[in-house]
Design a protein around this motif. Structure first.
Motif, PDB file in Angstrom:
ATOM      1  N   TYR A   1     -16.968  20.388   7.414  1.00 22.12           N
ATOM      2  CA  TYR A   1     -17.824  21.040   6.434  1.00 22.12           C
ATOM      3  C   TYR A   1     -18.533  20.007   5.567  1.00 22.12           C
ATOM      4  O   TYR A   1     -17.922  19.037   5.116  1.00 22.12           O
ATOM      5  CB  TYR A   1     -16.936  21.942   5.570  1.00 22.12           C
ATOM      6  CG  TYR A   1     -17.678  22.816   4.600  1.00 22.12           C
ATOM      7  CD1 TYR A   1     -18.284  23.988   5.019  1.00 22.12           C
ATOM      8  CD2 TYR A   1     -17.755  22.480   3.243  1.00 22.12           C
ATOM      9  CE1 TYR A   1     -18.964  24.813   4.124  1.00 22.12           C
ATOM     10  CE2 TYR A   1     -18.429  23.296   2.344  1.00 22.12           C
ATOM     11  CZ  TYR A   1     -19.035  24.462   2.784  1.00 22.12           C
ATOM     12  OH  TYR A   1     -19.693  25.266   1.897  1.00 22.12           O
ATOM     13  N   CYS A   2     -19.826  20.214   5.350  1.00 25.10           N
ATOM     14  CA  CYS A   2     -20.547  19.376   4.381  1.00 25.10           C
ATOM     15  C   CYS A   2     -20.789  20.192   3.121  1.00 25.10           C
ATOM     16  O   CYS A   2     -21.393  21.253   3.176  1.00 25.10           O
ATOM     17  CB  CYS A   2     -21.884  18.886   4.943  1.00 25.10           C
ATOM     18  SG  CYS A   2     -22.886  18.049   3.682  1.00 25.10           S
ATOM     19  N   VAL A   3     -20.308  19.675   2.006  1.00 26.83           N
ATOM     20  CA  VAL A   3     -20.442  20.386   0.731  1.00 26.83           C
ATOM     21  C   VAL A   3     -21.914  20.478   0.333  1.00 26.83           C
ATOM     22  O   VAL A   3     -22.370  21.493  -0.189  1.00 26.83           O
ATOM     23  CB  VAL A   3     -19.634  19.672  -0.378  1.00 26.83           C
ATOM     24  CG1 VAL A   3     -19.823  20.374  -1.709  1.00 26.83           C
ATOM     25  CG2 VAL A   3     -18.180  19.630   0.002  1.00 26.83           C
ATOM     26  N   ASP A   4     -22.678  19.405   0.577  1.00 29.21           N
ATOM     27  CA  ASP A   4     -24.087  19.399   0.177  1.00 29.21           C
ATOM     28  C   ASP A   4     -24.896  20.425   0.963  1.00 29.21           C
ATOM     29  O   ASP A   4     -25.764  21.091   0.427  1.00 29.21           O
ATOM     30  CB  ASP A   4     -24.703  18.002   0.360  1.00 29.21           C
ATOM     31  CG  ASP A   4     -24.182  17.051  -0.698  1.00 29.21           C
ATOM     32  OD1 ASP A   4     -23.619  17.538  -1.696  1.00 29.21           O
ATOM     33  OD2 ASP A   4     -24.320  15.830  -0.529  1.00 29.21           O
ATOM     34  N   CYS A   5     -24.628  20.531   2.261  1.00 28.52           N
ATOM     35  CA  CYS A   5     -25.345  21.511   3.097  1.00 28.52           C
ATOM     36  C   CYS A   5     -24.719  22.889   2.985  1.00 28.52           C
ATOM     37  O   CYS A   5     -25.328  23.874   3.374  1.00 28.52           O
ATOM     38  CB  CYS A   5     -25.307  21.122   4.568  1.00 28.52           C
ATOM     39  SG  CYS A   5     -26.091  19.567   4.973  1.00 28.52           S
ATOM     40  N   GLU A   6     -23.495  22.976   2.489  1.00 29.36           N
ATOM     41  CA  GLU A   6     -22.693  24.208   2.510  1.00 29.36           C
ATOM     42  C   GLU A   6     -22.633  24.755   3.932  1.00 29.36           C
ATOM     43  O   GLU A   6     -22.827  25.943   4.172  1.00 29.36           O
ATOM     44  CB  GLU A   6     -23.284  25.253   1.555  1.00 29.36           C
ATOM     45  CG  GLU A   6     -23.650  24.664   0.219  1.00 29.36           C
ATOM     46  CD  GLU A   6     -23.005  25.369  -0.967  1.00 29.36           C
ATOM     47  OE1 GLU A   6     -22.077  26.153  -0.734  1.00 29.36           O
ATOM     48  OE2 GLU A   6     -23.409  25.107  -2.097  1.00 29.36           O
TER      49      GLU A   6
ATOM     50  N   ASN B   1     -19.751  12.165  10.290  1.00 31.48           N
ATOM     51  CA  ASN B   1     -20.697  12.276   9.178  1.00 31.48           C
ATOM     52  C   ASN B   1     -21.640  13.458   9.336  1.00 31.48           C
ATOM     53  O   ASN B   1     -21.952  13.879  10.446  1.00 31.48           O
ATOM     54  CB  ASN B   1     -21.527  10.993   9.082  1.00 31.48           C
ATOM     55  CG  ASN B   1     -20.748   9.882   8.411  1.00 31.48           C
ATOM     56  OD1 ASN B   1     -19.677  10.115   7.834  1.00 31.48           O
ATOM     57  ND2 ASN B   1     -21.272   8.680   8.488  1.00 31.48           N
ATOM     58  N   CYS B   2     -22.100  13.942   8.166  1.00 30.02           N
ATOM     59  CA  CYS B   2     -23.106  15.005   8.144  1.00 30.02           C
ATOM     60  C   CYS B   2     -24.425  14.475   8.718  1.00 30.02           C
ATOM     61  O   CYS B   2     -24.877  13.411   8.314  1.00 30.02           O
ATOM     62  CB  CYS B   2     -23.311  15.485   6.706  1.00 30.02           C
ATOM     63  SG  CYS B   2     -24.790  16.495   6.531  1.00 30.02           S
ATOM     64  N   PRO B   3     -25.046  15.210   9.643  1.00 30.25           N
ATOM     65  CA  PRO B   3     -26.306  14.737  10.231  1.00 30.25           C
ATOM     66  C   PRO B   3     -27.468  14.702   9.234  1.00 30.25           C
ATOM     67  O   PRO B   3     -28.466  14.039   9.472  1.00 30.25           O
ATOM     68  CB  PRO B   3     -26.588  15.748  11.359  1.00 30.25           C
ATOM     69  CG  PRO B   3     -25.801  16.959  11.010  1.00 30.25           C
ATOM     70  CD  PRO B   3     -24.603  16.478  10.226  1.00 30.25           C
ATOM     71  N   VAL B   4     -27.338  15.405   8.111  1.00 33.52           N
ATOM     72  CA  VAL B   4     -28.408  15.399   7.101  1.00 33.52           C
ATOM     73  C   VAL B   4     -28.115  14.371   6.016  1.00 33.52           C
ATOM     74  O   VAL B   4     -28.980  13.604   5.612  1.00 33.52           O
ATOM     75  CB  VAL B   4     -28.584  16.809   6.461  1.00 33.52           C
ATOM     76  CG1 VAL B   4     -29.658  16.784   5.374  1.00 33.52           C
ATOM     77  CG2 VAL B   4     -28.934  17.838   7.528  1.00 33.52           C
ATOM     78  N   HIS B   5     -26.873  14.353   5.556  1.00 34.41           N
ATOM     79  CA  HIS B   5     -26.534  13.510   4.397  1.00 34.41           C
ATOM     80  C   HIS B   5     -25.843  12.202   4.752  1.00 34.41           C
ATOM     81  O   HIS B   5     -25.623  11.362   3.881  1.00 34.41           O
ATOM     82  CB  HIS B   5     -25.674  14.310   3.415  1.00 34.41           C
ATOM     83  CG  HIS B   5     -26.402  15.485   2.842  1.00 34.41           C
ATOM     84  ND1 HIS B   5     -26.252  16.756   3.340  1.00 34.41           N
ATOM     85  CD2 HIS B   5     -27.343  15.556   1.881  1.00 34.41           C
ATOM     86  CE1 HIS B   5     -27.058  17.568   2.669  1.00 34.41           C
ATOM     87  NE2 HIS B   5     -27.727  16.861   1.803  1.00 34.41           N
ATOM     88  N   HIS B   6     -25.485  12.039   6.018  1.00 32.57           N
ATOM     89  CA  HIS B   6     -24.844  10.814   6.499  1.00 32.57           C
ATOM     90  C   HIS B   6     -23.580  10.483   5.702  1.00 32.57           C
ATOM     91  O   HIS B   6     -23.276   9.321   5.471  1.00 32.57           O
ATOM     92  CB  HIS B   6     -25.831   9.630   6.453  1.00 32.57           C
ATOM     93  CG  HIS B   6     -27.235  10.014   6.830  1.00 32.57           C
ATOM     94  ND1 HIS B   6     -27.565  10.463   8.102  1.00 32.57           N
ATOM     95  CD2 HIS B   6     -28.375  10.035   6.111  1.00 32.57           C
ATOM     96  CE1 HIS B   6     -28.862  10.744   8.119  1.00 32.57           C
ATOM     97  NE2 HIS B   6     -29.370  10.510   6.943  1.00 32.57           N
TER      98      HIS B   6
END
Ligand SMILES: [Zn+2]
Length: 501
Positions: free
Chosen positions: A129-134, A147-152
């Motif tokens: 889960y990415c908290v920034d992308c929810e 890693n998150c593909p958007v926030h790395h």
């Protein structure tokens, strides 16, 4: 038979006010505003909504960090987002917040339909889960090192009891809709989503047990709605679903959104609507504004440009013009102060400002400021490609429409240079200057969606009222009295620019 006005519903995504607004928020609002103003210019009935997405984990976390409860935190952010709209003349009809009672009601109505369809079940969710992308990511979506593909940034492993929406049930219908309709623009985005839909679609977790800040989940008091499930419904709330306004304005003609949330607005939103048996809206995706570091300007990526300061320093219309002229809508673009300077100085100050100045000055000098109807110049008429401009606007090619309009501005400047009204008899000057004032009237109409302040200033100086698109043709001006006003654009000098760097 009653003639119905054509309707047009355009929206921005609702902003996530976890921090102050930045140029990414601004860009989206300006693009949606141009679309709204263009359709009003065509005489259509327009609904334009924007607002705030107030729930979710990240708001709760940032509120805690700021020492506020979430409602107070959101309330402290709201004026900044409203001020951004005021500063840049964003002509919204509704500013919606997901904490409003009217919204909660619509979320419950939509959820009830989906639940009655048998599309909700209880399960357990575990995922990265990415908290920034929810957002939960599947193993094939994540970057190296979890890693998150958007926030790395590293993703967290979350496991929780959750209610699920049978999104997988709609995979075939989604693929069909994407292939058979033009409900997603531009086509590159459609291909990306279709490629992702080659993998089996998973069901969507629509409730959170761990979180308190959200709309209470009707089936289970220990849960709140997943923030996306709540946020997407705002497009129905803003037109008063399921009442008269909804019947009038749905389906939406343009959900204007960033390309990072196309999945949410097509796969998730459309499958929820398919389940609720509501017609699908059209999704229009814009690109990101890059800076030197090459990151998108979003709510989470690094922030460098303060739109408030830019409006104060360069003026809202300079920024609006620059962003719309420089970045082909739908694609990514680069923000650079040097390019801003060159476009403002050359196109707005030299071409447009100069045309207005010399026309007014010559009309005042030669004709005491008064013009009345004369024969229309066929030279100028040939240079005004209205059908082309209309087509480009309807195709969202704003930068090319502006290029056409400024081609006409240049043609008018050339007409002044060639005709030399200052050397002519009063009779000849009367014809030339009538044509120029009339051309400025048309230019003010065509530029209104892009630079509304400037359009108003031109109208004031040439003594005409705000016009509609159907009046954007030469020869319609009967008579008017012009009056010199302040210059439209000051040139940006190097010193001014250095302050920003
Ligand atoms: Zn992320």
């Amino acid at each position: 038979m009653r003639l119905e006005l054509k309707k047009f519903f355009v929206s921005t995504a609702i902003d996530y006010p976890s921090g102050l607004p930045h140029a990414g928020h601004l860009y989206e609002k300006i693009c949606a505003d141009v679309i709204a103003r263009w359709h009003r210019l065509k005489g259509e009935k327009v609904h334009f909504s924007t607002g705030l997405d107030c729930h979710g984990q990240k708001i709760a976390e940032n509120a805690k960090r700021a020492g506020l409860d979430p409602p107070k935190f959101v309330a402290s952010m709201e004026p900044h987002y409203r001020q951004l709209c005021t500063n840049y003349n964003i002509s919204f009809n509704d500013f919606i917040k997901t904490t409003e009672e009217r919204h909660r009601k619509v979320v419950y109505q939509i959820f009830k339909k989906i639940n009655e369809k048998g599309d909700i079940y209880k399960g357990e969710y575990q995922g990265l889960y990415c908290v920034d992308c929810e957002t939960y990511y599947t193993p094939h979506e994540i970057e190296k090192g979890n890693n998150c593909p958007v926030h790395h940034k590293p993703l967290q492993t979350l496991k929780e009891e959750s209610y699920f929406f049978r999104m997988s049930k709609y995979q075939t219908k989604l693929i069909e809709s994407l292939k058979k309709t033009d409900l997603l623009w531009p086509v590159e985005r459609r291909n990306e989503i279709l490629a992702r839909l080659e993998q089996p679609l998973r069901d969507l977790s629509v409730s959170r047990r761990s979180l308190k800040w959200g709309i209470p989940f009707p089936l289970d008091k220990k849960h709140v709605f997943f923030v996306w499930m709540d946020a997407l419904v705002n497009y129905l709330t803003t037109i008063d679903y399921p009442n008269q306004k909804f019947k009038e304005f749905w389906p939406s003609d343009a959900h204007v959104i960033g390309r990072d949330i196309v999945w949410h607005h097509t796969v998730i939103w459309w499958s929820l609507l398919l389940s609720a048996e509501i017609e699908l809206p059209r999704v229009i995706s814009h690109g990101f504004i890059n800076t030197d570091v090459g990151d998108k300007m979003s709510k989470s990526a690094g922030e460098v440009i303060d739109p408030k300061k830019l409006a104060e320093q360069f003026g809202a219309d300079s920024l609006r013009y620059f962003l719309l002229r420089e970045i082909p809508f739908g694609q990514d673009g680069v923000f650079s102060l040097t390019t801003l300077q060159s476009r403002v100085n050359n196109e707005l100050a030299n071409e447009l400002g100069n045309l207005l100045n010399r026309t007014i000055a010559l009309t005042e000098k030669k004709l005491g400021g008064k013009v009345s109807k004369q024969k229309t110049s066929s030279d100028l008429e040939k240079q005004l490609e209205l059908d082309k401009i209309s087509q480009l606007m309807d195709d969202f090619s704003f930068h090319l429409a502006l290029r056409e309009i400024f081609g006409f501005v240049s043609a008018c400047n050339k007409y002044v240079n060639d005709q030399k009204p200052w050397e002519q008899s009063e009779q000849k000057a009367t014809i030339i200057l009538y044509n120029l004032v009339d051309a400025l009237r048309v230019i003010a109409i065509l530029l209104e969606p892009f630079i509304p302040n400037t359009s108003e200033k031109i109208n004031a100086q040439i003594g005409v009222k705000k016009g509609l698109l159907k009046e954007a043709k030469l020869g319609l001006l009967e008579k008017t009295t012009v009056k010199k006003g302040p210059i439209l654009f000051s040139k940006i000098d190097e010193k001014e620019l250095a302050k920003e760097k």
